[in-house]
Scaffold this motif. Structure first.
Motif, PDB file in Angstrom:
ATOM      1  N   THR A  11      25.681  62.663 -36.035  1.00 50.14           N
ATOM      2  CA  THR A  11      24.457  63.049 -36.751  1.00 50.14           C
ATOM      3  C   THR A  11      23.758  61.814 -37.293  1.00 50.14           C
ATOM      4  OG1 THR A  11      25.659  63.327 -38.840  1.00 50.14           O
ATOM      5  CG2 THR A  11      25.366  65.297 -37.454  1.00 50.14           C
ATOM      6  N   LEU A  12      22.475  61.974 -37.495  1.00 53.81           N
ATOM      7  CA  LEU A  12      21.663  60.985 -38.215  1.00 53.81           C
ATOM      8  C   LEU A  12      20.976  61.738 -39.344  1.00 53.81           C
ATOM      9  CD1 LEU A  12      20.455  58.065 -38.385  1.00 53.81           C
ATOM     10  CD2 LEU A  12      18.484  58.991 -37.136  1.00 53.81           C
ATOM     11  N   VAL A  22      19.024  66.518 -41.281  1.00 60.93           N
ATOM     12  CA  VAL A  22      20.167  66.126 -40.459  1.00 60.93           C
ATOM     13  C   VAL A  22      19.804  66.354 -38.995  1.00 60.93           C
ATOM     14  CG1 VAL A  22      22.598  66.498 -39.947  1.00 60.93           C
ATOM     15  CG2 VAL A  22      21.772  66.735 -42.303  1.00 60.93           C
ATOM     16  N   LEU A  23      19.827  65.285 -38.224  1.00 57.42           N
ATOM     17  CA  LEU A  23      19.436  65.337 -36.813  1.00 57.42           C
ATOM     18  C   LEU A  23      20.650  65.122 -35.927  1.00 57.42           C
ATOM     19  CD1 LEU A  23      16.368  62.902 -37.076  1.00 57.42           C
ATOM     20  CD2 LEU A  23      16.308  65.401 -37.216  1.00 57.42           C
ATOM     21  N   PRO A  24      20.706  65.780 -34.785  1.00 60.18           N
ATOM     22  CA  PRO A  24      21.726  65.414 -33.801  1.00 60.18           C
ATOM     23  C   PRO A  24      21.533  63.949 -33.404  1.00 60.18           C
ATOM     24  CG  PRO A  24      20.647  67.490 -33.225  1.00 60.18           C
ATOM     25  CD  PRO A  24      19.849  66.891 -34.325  1.00 60.18           C
ATOM     26  N   LEU A  25      22.594  63.180 -33.460  1.00 59.41           N
ATOM     27  CA  LEU A  25      22.467  61.744 -33.211  1.00 59.41           C
ATOM     28  C   LEU A  25      21.898  61.449 -31.827  1.00 59.41           C
ATOM     29  CD1 LEU A  25      22.894  58.826 -34.035  1.00 59.41           C
ATOM     30  CD2 LEU A  25      25.298  59.043 -33.357  1.00 59.41           C
ATOM     31  N   TYR A  26      22.325  62.221 -30.828  1.00 63.87           N
ATOM     32  CA  TYR A  26      21.907  61.956 -29.453  1.00 63.87           C
ATOM     33  C   TYR A  26      20.740  62.862 -29.078  1.00 63.87           C
ATOM     34  CZ  TYR A  26      26.225  59.382 -29.637  1.00 63.87           C
ATOM     35  OH  TYR A  26      27.217  58.500 -30.007  1.00 63.87           O
ATOM     36  N   SER A  27      19.665  62.741 -29.861  1.00 63.00           N
ATOM     37  CA  SER A  27      18.476  63.568 -29.657  1.00 63.00           C
ATOM     38  C   SER A  27      17.228  62.708 -29.719  1.00 63.00           C
ATOM     39  CB  SER A  27      18.382  64.648 -30.742  1.00 63.00           C
ATOM     40  OG  SER A  27      18.137  64.049 -32.022  1.00 63.00           O
ATOM     41  N   ARG A  28      16.149  63.282 -29.204  1.00 60.28           N
ATOM     42  CA  ARG A  28      14.865  62.573 -29.246  1.00 60.28           C
ATOM     43  C   ARG A  28      14.440  62.251 -30.680  1.00 60.28           C
ATOM     44  NH1 ARG A  28       9.100  64.496 -26.484  1.00 60.28           N
ATOM     45  NH2 ARG A  28       7.750  63.113 -27.686  1.00 60.28           N
ATOM     46  N   PRO A  29      14.471  63.179 -31.644  1.00 65.51           N
ATOM     47  CA  PRO A  29      14.053  62.824 -33.005  1.00 65.51           C
ATOM     48  C   PRO A  29      14.884  61.697 -33.606  1.00 65.51           C
ATOM     49  CG  PRO A  29      14.101  65.203 -32.747  1.00 65.51           C
ATOM     50  CD  PRO A  29      14.746  64.625 -31.525  1.00 65.51           C
TER      51      PRO A  29
END
Length: 254
Positions: A11-12, A22-29
């Protein structure tokens, strides 16, 4: 802004005045959030000062060079005008592309071309595609000399990379925009300054005093131009935004 990168949880977490996300780490955002700060830190560390092209230092972000290459191959311009010469690496880069295409010349304008840089450019194997003009890019006599190098049917691309102040970029846009061919661009580079006002090597006034603001205001009063990022000719990703020092830079003539 706070970023919390958790590789265990993949996560990021971004925390700003609007709260936490909270963003999925391996995502565009997540990629876009990390890229913004990579650009900011890289600029402060002078990452862009670590490259050369055909033997000349070139002070550019590599992605910006690749995106420019894509546009040049599409347009196949007869004349590229660049304000700001420095070591001449960008001029040599554009000249090498024109050599590969088999046509065209590059006109470099700078208020001061240092003797050792002039000598290196004039002795370069691609110098036959380069013309150097020394003087202020906005001076009437220099603009006239540039115009004299353009034929009526030439396809012309203009790149502004000299003094990056709002006032100077505005003056350059006013001076050179009429030379841009329909469907081509005038590019106000290094507008990333607006996002560097708070980094250690930045300046507070860059938040407003920058090429991006100058380009936006120019387009607001010149309906012949729009700000638009050139489309990527190849893209198998879900991404769509340049990682760039040139946000809002590409002004296309309609």
């Amino acid at each position: 802004m706070k970023l919390i990168l958790d590789t265990d949880e993949a996560t990021l977490t971004t925390i700003d005045e609007n709260g936490a996300a909270v963003l999925p780490l391996y995502s565009r955002p997540a990629f876009e959030a990390l890229s913004r700060h990579w650009v900011r830190v890289g600029w402060n560390q002078k990452y862009q000062y670590s490259f050369s092209w055909f033997g000349r230092p070139v002070i550019q972000l590599p992605e910006d060079m690749i995106r420019m290459q894509e546009v040049i191959y599409q347009l196949k311009p007869d004349v590229i005008i660049e304000t700001g010469v420095a070591h001449g690496g960008s001029l040599v880069f554009y000249a090498s592309l024109m050599q590969a295409i088999g046509k065209g010349k590059v006109v470099g304008v700078d208020i001061e071309i240092r003797p050792h840089n002039r000598q290196a450019i004039e002795e370069h194997p691609l110098n036959h595609r380069i013309t150097l003009l020394e003087g202020s890019s906005t001076a009437a006599n220099i603009v006239s000399q540039v115009k004299a190098l353009i034929k009526p049917d030439d396809v012309v691309l203009v790149i502004l990379d000299s003094d990056h102040s709002y006032a100077h970029v505005t003056a350059e846009l006013d001076a050179y925009s009429s030379l841009v061919s329909k469907g081509s661009y005038i590019v106000a580079t290094d507008g990333i300054m607006y996002d560097l006002a708070d980094v250690p090597r930045g300046k507070a006034n860059w938040a407003e005093d920058n090429p991006t603001c100058a380009a936006a205001d120019f387009v607001a009063r010149n309906t012949q131009f729009v700000v638009t990022q050139p489309a990527w000719p190849f893209n198998e990703s879900e991404l769509g935004e340049n990682i760039t020092h040139w946000p809002g830079a590409w002004l296309k003539r309609l």
